[in-house]
Design an enzyme around this catalytic site. Structure first.
Site, short mmCIF file in Angstrom:
data_model
loop_
_atom_site.label_atom_id
_atom_site.label_comp_id
_atom_site.label_asym_id
_atom_site.label_seq_id
_atom_site.Cartn_x
_atom_site.Cartn_y
_atom_site.Cartn_z
N ARG A 1 1.10 -1.52 -0.16
CA ARG A 1 -0.30 0.30 0.16
C ARG A 1 0.27 1.38 -0.20
O ARG A 1 2.52 1.08 0.45
CB ARG A 1 -1.36 0.00 1.20
CG ARG A 1 -2.05 -1.19 1.08
CD ARG A 1 -2.65 -1.31 2.28
NE ARG A 1 -2.41 -1.71 3.36
CZ ARG A 1 -2.56 -1.73 4.53
NH1 ARG A 1 -3.84 -1.89 4.90
NH2 ARG A 1 -1.73 -2.32 5.69
N LYS B 1 1.51 1.94 7.37
CA LYS B 1 2.00 1.07 8.61
C LYS B 1 3.29 2.48 9.59
O LYS B 1 3.69 2.88 8.88
CB LYS B 1 2.69 -0.71 8.12
CG LYS B 1 1.77 -1.28 7.31
CD LYS B 1 0.14 -1.34 8.51
CE LYS B 1 1.17 -2.58 9.78
NZ LYS B 1 -0.50 -2.65 10.50
N HIS C 1 -0.58 1.86 16.06
CA HIS C 1 -0.70 0.32 17.39
C HIS C 1 0.09 0.30 18.56
O HIS C 1 0.61 -0.38 18.37
CB HIS C 1 -0.86 -0.68 16.14
CG HIS C 1 -1.94 -1.32 15.05
ND1 HIS C 1 -3.38 -1.22 15.30
CD2 HIS C 1 -2.34 -0.87 13.30
CE1 HIS C 1 -4.38 -0.75 14.69
NE2 HIS C 1 -3.40 -0.42 13.55
N VAL D 1 -7.69 -11.28 13.61
CA VAL D 1 -7.49 -10.22 12.51
C VAL D 1 -6.52 -8.59 13.51
O VAL D 1 -6.64 -7.71 13.41
CB VAL D 1 -8.74 -9.31 12.08
CG1 VAL D 1 -8.82 -8.40 11.14
CG2 VAL D 1 -9.49 -11.13 11.28
N TYR E 1 -0.68 4.66 10.38
CA TYR E 1 -1.31 3.40 11.99
C TYR E 1 -0.22 2.62 13.04
O TYR E 1 1.31 3.23 11.96
CB TYR E 1 -0.89 2.20 11.15
CG TYR E 1 -2.84 1.75 10.07
CD1 TYR E 1 -3.89 1.87 10.97
CD2 TYR E 1 -3.35 1.62 8.78
CE1 TYR E 1 -5.56 2.24 9.54
CE2 TYR E 1 -4.02 1.51 8.55
CZ TYR E 1 -5.53 2.21 8.84
OH TYR E 1 -6.61 1.94 8.72
N LEU F 1 -11.92 -5.30 19.42
CA LEU F 1 -11.13 -4.05 19.05
C LEU F 1 -11.51 -3.61 20.48
O LEU F 1 -12.74 -3.17 21.00
CB LEU F 1 -11.12 -3.40 18.38
CG LEU F 1 -10.68 -2.27 17.70
CD1 LEU F 1 -9.51 -2.00 17.86
CD2 LEU F 1 -11.07 -1.22 17.14
N ASP G 1 -3.13 -6.82 15.03
CA ASP G 1 -2.30 -4.93 15.66
C ASP G 1 -2.21 -5.01 16.48
O ASP G 1 -1.80 -3.98 16.95
CB ASP G 1 -2.77 -4.63 14.19
CG ASP G 1 -2.09 -4.52 13.30
OD1 ASP G 1 -1.45 -4.84 12.99
OD2 ASP G 1 -2.87 -4.67 11.94
N ASP H 1 -21.12 -12.02 20.46
CA ASP H 1 -20.64 -10.37 20.92
C ASP H 1 -21.27 -10.28 22.27
O ASP H 1 -22.10 -10.89 22.26
CB ASP H 1 -21.05 -9.42 20.02
CG ASP H 1 -20.43 -8.00 20.03
OD1 ASP H 1 -19.17 -7.92 19.01
OD2 ASP H 1 -20.72 -7.30 20.93
N GLU I 1 -5.99 4.84 14.11
CA GLU I 1 -6.87 3.61 14.35
C GLU I 1 -7.83 4.49 15.86
O GLU I 1 -8.54 4.04 15.94
CB GLU I 1 -6.11 2.59 15.00
CG GLU I 1 -4.83 2.23 16.13
CD GLU I 1 -3.70 2.98 15.89
OE1 GLU I 1 -2.75 3.22 16.22
OE2 GLU I 1 -3.33 3.71 14.21
#
Length: 372
Positions: A15, A75, A96, A267, A94, A240, A270, A198, A118
């Protein structure tokens, strides 16, 4: 403002921080943009595409970092990049930071103003700069899971959708947010038996309304996680807590008791991952096995589909890049409480509460940092 875009150097990260269309918008607003040579190659954009919209091309990342007032990336900066940051420079990407104390220390020592995609929020409580990549990663998680369920790739040897007369595979999605919603969409489309867990009843209602009866919704408890994870062929971890380390919802004991050859896709990696046995992997070596369970924990999943994900990300980031460039970071953050939530590190101190708590750092409130 002078904006710099270096080429991404994380493994298999294709990217780019700014696509040519967004460079054109910045140049039209009177800003200068410098792109490292080859930065857009992964999305099919060469240096000539960038020069055509007014960008300058730099031969090295060092040249980009030296010239720019603001660095726009995708990133988190790796160690060699962090050494090039300087006091009063803006970093917008990002980060993280919660599971990454080394990066946090380096950013603090740089003196730079570091704004993380994020943790930027929206008026509705969402995460607008994380959402497009969560959409991509959620969809990719089912692709990756289905691939690694094949016997040749270490899995059980089942087809997620089954065939007439043979049951489909069971997919368990932990977390009904953006990642979970898009994972469910693809899994149902493939004909899998899909269950989502959830703790937010409103989220379960939304998913029930969106997908109707083919989707099974379950209120998440320890008992429910244990029951459904142990029965699953594929588990997607999509939880998250903004800015904070992900909670470890699937334990090592759960993994040990899962079916041999089942697959987990984390997922949330990160932010440290939501499986106790998770560790970050790369596109070059995406999986490893613990107790006969295949773990897929690639920390930059959307980097594998850069032509889609770079454009999706740029659609979301452009208004914020323009605001910072037009107004300067202080006024932009003062004017927008949601962008202000993105401030993670400034002048050597941590300015996001969840990051500070996760890493046991003193929290310097973003409002005070801006006014200071």
């Amino acid at each position: 403002m002078h904006i710099g875009v270096p080429k991404e150097i994380k493994v298999r990260e294709y990217r780019v921080g700014l696509v040519p269309a967004n460079v054109r918008e910045l140049v039209a607003n009177g800003h200068e943009v410098t792109i490292e040579t080859g930065a857009g190659a992964g999305i099919g954009m060469n240096d000539e595409h960038y020069e055509a919209v007014g960008a300058k091309i730099a031969s090295t990342a060092a040249d980009v970092f030296a010239a720019a007032d603001m660095i726009v990336k995708v990133k988190e900066p790796l160690a060699p990049e962090r050494k090039m940051l300087r006091k009063d420079q803006i970093l917008f990407t990002y980060l993280h930071l919660a599971p990454d104390p080394e990066q946090t220390t380096d950013l603090m020592e740089s003196g730079a103003t570091c704004i993380a995609y994020e943790t930027v929020t929206s008026p509705t409580g969402g995460l607008p700069l994380l959402a497009p990549m969560s959409e991509v990663a959620g969809r990719m998680s089912i692709q990756a899971g289905a691939y690694h369920l094949e016997k040749a790739h270490g899995g059980l040897g089942i087809l997620l959708g089954g065939v007439p007369g043979v049951d489909p595979g069971k997919v368990v999605v932990i977390g009904g947010g953006v990642v979970g919603t898009h994972a469910i969409h693809i899994a149902l489309g493939m004909g899998a038996d899909v269950w989502v867990l959830d703790r937010n009843v409103d989220a379960l209602r939304r998913l029930w309304t969106q997908f109707d009866r083919p989707l099974n919704t379950v209120y998440s408890t320890r008992d429910a996680i244990e029951k459904h994870v142990l029965d699953a062929d594929l588990v997607i971890g999509g939880v998250l807590v903004p800015g904070a380390a992900a909670p470890k919802l699937v334990t090592a004991d759960h993994i040990k008791r899962m079916k041999p050859g089942s697959v987990v896709v984390d997922v949330a990696i990160d932010q440290g991952g939501c499986f106790e046995t998770s560790k970050a992997t790369t596109h070059d070596e995406p999986t490893y096995v613990v107790d006969d369970v295949v773990h897929y924990c690639v920390a930059n999943m959307p980097g594998g589909v850069p032509r889609t994900s770079a454009r999706a990300l740029n659609n979301a980031t452009l208004p914020f890049v323009l605001a910072i460039a037009d107004k300067g970071w202080r006024k932009a953050l003062l004017d927008d409480v949601h962008l202000r939530q993105g401030l993670n590190v400034h002048a050597g101190r941590v300015t996001h509460e969840a990051v500070a708590a996760s890493l046991d750092h003193e929290h310097w409130h973003a409002d005070d940092a801006i006014l200071g």
